[in-house]
Design an enzyme around this catalytic site. Structure first.
Site, short mmCIF file in Angstrom:
data_model
loop_
_atom_site.label_atom_id
_atom_site.label_comp_id
_atom_site.label_asym_id
_atom_site.label_seq_id
_atom_site.Cartn_x
_atom_site.Cartn_y
_atom_site.Cartn_z
N CYS A 380 0.85 -1.20 0.00
CA CYS A 380 0.00 0.00 0.00
C CYS A 380 0.88 1.26 0.00
O CYS A 380 1.51 1.55 -1.01
CB CYS A 380 -0.98 -0.04 1.16
SG CYS A 380 -2.50 0.83 0.79
N HIS A 519 -3.48 -5.38 0.65
CA HIS A 519 -2.89 -5.88 1.90
C HIS A 519 -2.89 -7.41 1.92
O HIS A 519 -3.81 -8.02 2.50
CB HIS A 519 -3.66 -5.34 3.10
CG HIS A 519 -3.48 -3.88 3.29
ND1 HIS A 519 -2.44 -3.36 4.02
CD2 HIS A 519 -4.17 -2.81 2.82
CE1 HIS A 519 -2.50 -2.04 4.00
NE2 HIS A 519 -3.54 -1.68 3.28
N GLU A 521 -1.21 -9.36 3.66
CA GLU A 521 -1.04 -9.91 5.01
C GLU A 521 -2.38 -10.28 5.65
O GLU A 521 -2.42 -11.13 6.55
CB GLU A 521 -0.27 -8.91 5.89
CG GLU A 521 -1.02 -7.64 6.31
CD GLU A 521 -0.97 -6.50 5.28
OE1 GLU A 521 -0.74 -6.79 4.08
OE2 GLU A 521 -1.20 -5.34 5.67
N1 GLN Z 1 -2.30 6.57 2.61
C1 GLN Z 1 -2.33 5.76 1.44
C2 GLN Z 1 -3.66 5.81 0.74
O1 GLN Z 1 -4.65 6.19 1.31
C3 GLN Z 1 -1.94 4.33 1.75
C4 GLN Z 1 -2.97 3.64 2.57
C5 GLN Z 1 -2.43 2.38 3.19
O2 GLN Z 1 -1.23 2.17 3.26
N2 GLN Z 1 -3.31 1.53 3.69
O3 GLN Z 1 -3.75 5.42 -0.39
#
Ligand code: GLN
Length: 547
Positions: A380, A519, A521
């Site tokens: 992310c 994600h 994980e």
């Molecule tokens: N802040 C970033 C976004 O909103 C990454 C979000 C995250 O890492 N879950 O896209």
């Protein structure tokens, strides 16, 4: 109709109710039953989505897009049952529902009260999906005696009372402190905690007692007598080296047998614990160790990256190595050269996060990994910062950055290779967002499919070209820069099926460099390690042979 197991806690918080519930779920599965696990949280936030990770640890995201408590992550990791929106509720949500109904006039002019209106709302929630599973395990967050928990305790009391006898049982977790000078485990706090429970009409059937040592017969008998439970229903939960030993350890203590006895299920089906024996064996007898640096923002609280920590462990299980994860604050790399900090690690993970603090440090960690050929997994924000790094250094865009940080600072400093996602599609429907929209529940949340490019590294890792992963983000890498970045050596190897959103980037020629917008994980399990983590830890093993 499901049988209900209500799990409460007393004496102190952080006893591991979630873990005990998850392990019990796994044990019931091992005996052939289907289970579903739920968490009821007494706080007033509508969901944990807007809470800082320092407050409540990681936000666990479900396939159906709910932002939930991290205990749902434990439930999923232990049972493999995908958590759903309807498995997590808070006081805030309950009150919101009640107040919405009041505004709509649903209560026909009645005075709205905690009993029955709030408790009814909680009971309705408990009953959702009760005909779909054999056992429903419901954990009440917090500790008995907390003011805000009372409506939940009252609701489970009513719920059990209204059901046929034998359909609901209560399991209470407590602590037996060991007093060194007396050389004894003390039962009094547990007695008081049970007294507190009984004063609100709840009587535990099972006591699970956290203790540093086995419970001697004398103390067990005392607990049974004073707390009105059977001696064999006093279960010791001793400290463990790995949480994955919990199902076997609690089974040896007789937890699942005590639960089935409490429901009068006899004869109890025999358990098949082979899955857990394999997991425990791999954890206890690794062939070597790898060191992974997690360069993130919320490193002061390990719970902030709970699922990541577990997924790395699973990657270790897949390769039969121990993964030693170390948490490094990315902010440090903004003033110091990352090299001396990162040399000696066999892999680097830059996890998710929000806001600018520490982001430049992530860019520098990604640069170190890229230039030195160290395995890199960006998740992310960790993917977004890897793209910023590549744009600046490979594609000659020194002012590349994320719109998230410009927006936060009210500045215009960067070329936005990462920009605010204005729209995306869900089931053929277009969702639109503005950069100033309300924060709660407005991100791109939950499971979305992605298509992997044939011949890419990730297609090989997944062994598939169609995947589904969970998301939680507002910003996205801008495909307008795709050609420029690809020419410079960053490959877009996974995209949303409509081709509109990049999901994965990788660097061909690098031993292992992958950034993912989702994600992974969240979907890894000890008995089914996520392919990305299995492969990443495998690459770290290869790296450990080089350095
Ligand atoms: N802040 C970033 C976004 O909103 C990454 C979000 C995250 O890492 N879950 O896209």
């Amino acid at each position: 109709m499901a049988r209900y197991i209500f799990i409460t806690g007393g004496v102190v918080s952080s006893l591991g109710k979630g873990l005990a519930g998850a392990a019990l779920g796994a044990l019931l599965q091992a005996r052939g039953y289907t289970v579903r696990l739920r968490k009821l949280d007494p706080y007033l936030n509508v969901d944990p989505g807007t809470m800082s990770p320092f407050e409540h640890g990681e936000v666990f995201v479900t396939d159906d897009g709910a932002e939930t408590d991290l205990d749902l992550g434990h439930y999923e990791r232990f049972t493999g049952v995908a958590a759903r929106k309807t498995d997590s509720i808070s006081s805030g949500r309950i009150y919101q529902n009640v107040l919405d109904k009041e505004r709509r006039g649903d209560y026909l002019g009645k005075t709205i009260q905690v009993i029955p209106h709030v408790t009814n709302e909680i009971k309705d929630f408990l009953a959702i999906g009760e005909d779909e599973t054999d056992f429903m395990l419901c954990e009440i967050g917090g500790t008995v005696g907390d003011i805000e928990g009372l409506p939940f305790f009252e609701a489970i009391r009513q719920f059990a009372q209204e059901r046929p006898r034998g359909q609901c049982i209560f399991m209470h977790l407590t602590l037996l402190p060991f007093i060194k000078s007396a050389g004894e485990l003390k039962t009094k706090p547990t007695q008081h905690s049970v007294k507190e429970l009984r004063s609100i009409g709840l009587a535990p059937d099972i006591l699970v007692c956290r203790a540093e040592q086995p419970i001697p017969e004398k103390e067990r008998a005392k607990l049974a007598l004073f707390c009105n439970v059977r001696p064999e229903s006093v279960i010791a939960a001793l400290d463990l080296d790995s949480i994955y030993e919990a199902p076997m350890a609690l089974h040896e203590q007789g937890l699942d047998q005590a639960v089935l006895d409490a429901f009068c299920i006899a004869p109890a089906p025999r358990p098949d614990l082979a899955r857990w024996e394999r997991v425990v064996d791999a954890i206890r007898h690794p062939d070597g160790e790898v060191r992974i640096a997690v360069v993130g923002k919320y490193t002061a609280l390990e719970d902030a990256y709970k699922s990541l920590k577990e997924a790395l462990t699973h990657g270790g299980i897949a390769n039969r190595v121990r993964v030693r994860a170390e948490w490094l604050d990315s902010e440090v790399f903004e003033s110091e050269d990352p090299a001396p900090h990162l040399e000696g690690f066999h892999g680097i993970v830059v996890p998710g996060g929000f806001g600018e603090r520490g982001a430049e440090g992530m860019v520098r960690a990604a640069r170190f990994a890229r230039e030195r050929g160290v395995p890199y997994l960006g998740i992310c924000l960790g993917m977004q910062m890897a793209v910023v790094e590549a744009a600046r250094d490979l594609a000659d865009m020194p002012d590349a950055g994320s719109q998230e940080f410009d927006h936060e600072a009210g500045a215009a400093r960067f070329a936005h290779v990462v920009y605010h996602m204005a729209e995306w599609t869900v089931d053929g429907r277009t969702v639109r967002r503005k950069v100033d929209d309300a924060k709660g529940g407005t991100m791109r949340l939950g499971a979305y499919p992605a298509r992997l490019i044939e011949g890419s590294h990730v297609a090989e890792i997944y062994g598939d070209q169609e995947i589904s992963e969970r998301h939680r983000h507002r910003y996205e890498v801008d495909l307008a820069y795709r050609e420029r970045l690809e020419t410079a050596g960053l490959r877009f190897s996974g995209l949303s099926p409509d081709g509109g959103l990049p999901e994965i980037v990788e660097i061909p020629g690098h031993p292992w460099f992958v950034g993912v917008q989702f994600h992974p994980e969240l979907k890894s399990k000890p008995f089914a390690p996520h392919p990305l983590f299995a492969s990443f830890v495998g690459a770290a093993v290869a790296q450990s042979r080089l350095v």
